[in-house]
Design a protein around this motif. Sequence first.
Motif, mmCIF file in Angstrom:
data_model
loop_
_atom_site.group_PDB
_atom_site.id
_atom_site.type_symbol
_atom_site.label_atom_id
_atom_site.label_comp_id
_atom_site.label_asym_id
_atom_site.label_seq_id
_atom_site.Cartn_x
_atom_site.Cartn_y
_atom_site.Cartn_z
ATOM 1 N N TYR A 29 0.750 -1.400 -0.157
ATOM 2 C CA TYR A 29 0.034 -0.111 0.018
ATOM 3 C C TYR A 29 0.977 1.198 0.089
ATOM 4 N N GLY A 30 1.710 1.369 1.045
ATOM 5 C CA GLY A 30 2.672 2.505 0.852
ATOM 6 C C GLY A 30 3.399 2.894 -0.209
ATOM 7 N N LYS A 33 1.156 4.051 -3.158
ATOM 8 C CA LYS A 33 0.821 5.270 -2.897
ATOM 9 C C LYS A 33 1.840 6.085 -3.267
ATOM 10 N N GLN A 34 3.130 5.960 -3.065
ATOM 11 C CA GLN A 34 4.351 6.782 -3.276
ATOM 12 C C GLN A 34 4.475 6.656 -4.521
ATOM 13 N N VAL A 40 3.164 11.862 0.987
ATOM 14 C CA VAL A 40 1.804 12.116 1.752
ATOM 15 C C VAL A 40 1.421 13.618 1.649
ATOM 16 N N LYS A 55 -2.436 2.583 7.369
ATOM 17 C CA LYS A 55 -2.100 2.810 5.818
ATOM 18 C C LYS A 55 -1.260 4.027 5.621
ATOM 19 N N TRP A 56 -1.669 5.126 6.475
ATOM 20 C CA TRP A 56 -1.156 6.435 6.397
ATOM 21 C C TRP A 56 0.385 6.324 6.772
ATOM 22 N N TRP A 59 2.533 4.697 3.900
ATOM 23 C CA TRP A 59 2.813 5.701 2.897
ATOM 24 C C TRP A 59 3.885 6.671 3.562
ATOM 25 N N TYR A 62 7.781 5.899 3.248
ATOM 26 C CA TYR A 62 8.531 6.137 1.892
ATOM 27 C C TYR A 62 8.587 7.444 1.507
ATOM 28 N N GLU A 63 8.334 8.345 2.310
ATOM 29 C CA GLU A 63 8.560 9.845 1.890
ATOM 30 C C GLU A 63 9.860 10.067 1.206
#
Length: 88
Positions: A29-30, A33-34, A40, A55-56, A59, A62-63
């Motif tokens: 998921y992360g 999204k990335q 984020v 989930k947040w 994500w 992986y910022e």
Amino acid sequence: MSLQEEFNQHAEKVNKLTQATNEDLLILYGLFKQANFGDVNTARPGIFDPKGRAKWDSWKSYEGKSKDDAMTEYITKAKQMLEANGIA
């Protein structure tokens, strides 16, 4: 096949997984999204939404990772999970 096409192909295949740990799913998921949205861009969900927070947090972990790197890591993780489930 381009990286984007391979990424999309594996994203579809992942939906066929029947056995996967929450940890593995959060990693996917992360990375997904990335790869699709970058860093984020929303506020962290509140304490009464533990699933949304997990989930947040995934994500957020992986910022700063580039789109290509996130797609490559997603593909690698998806392949591992698909092989473990006997899906080619």
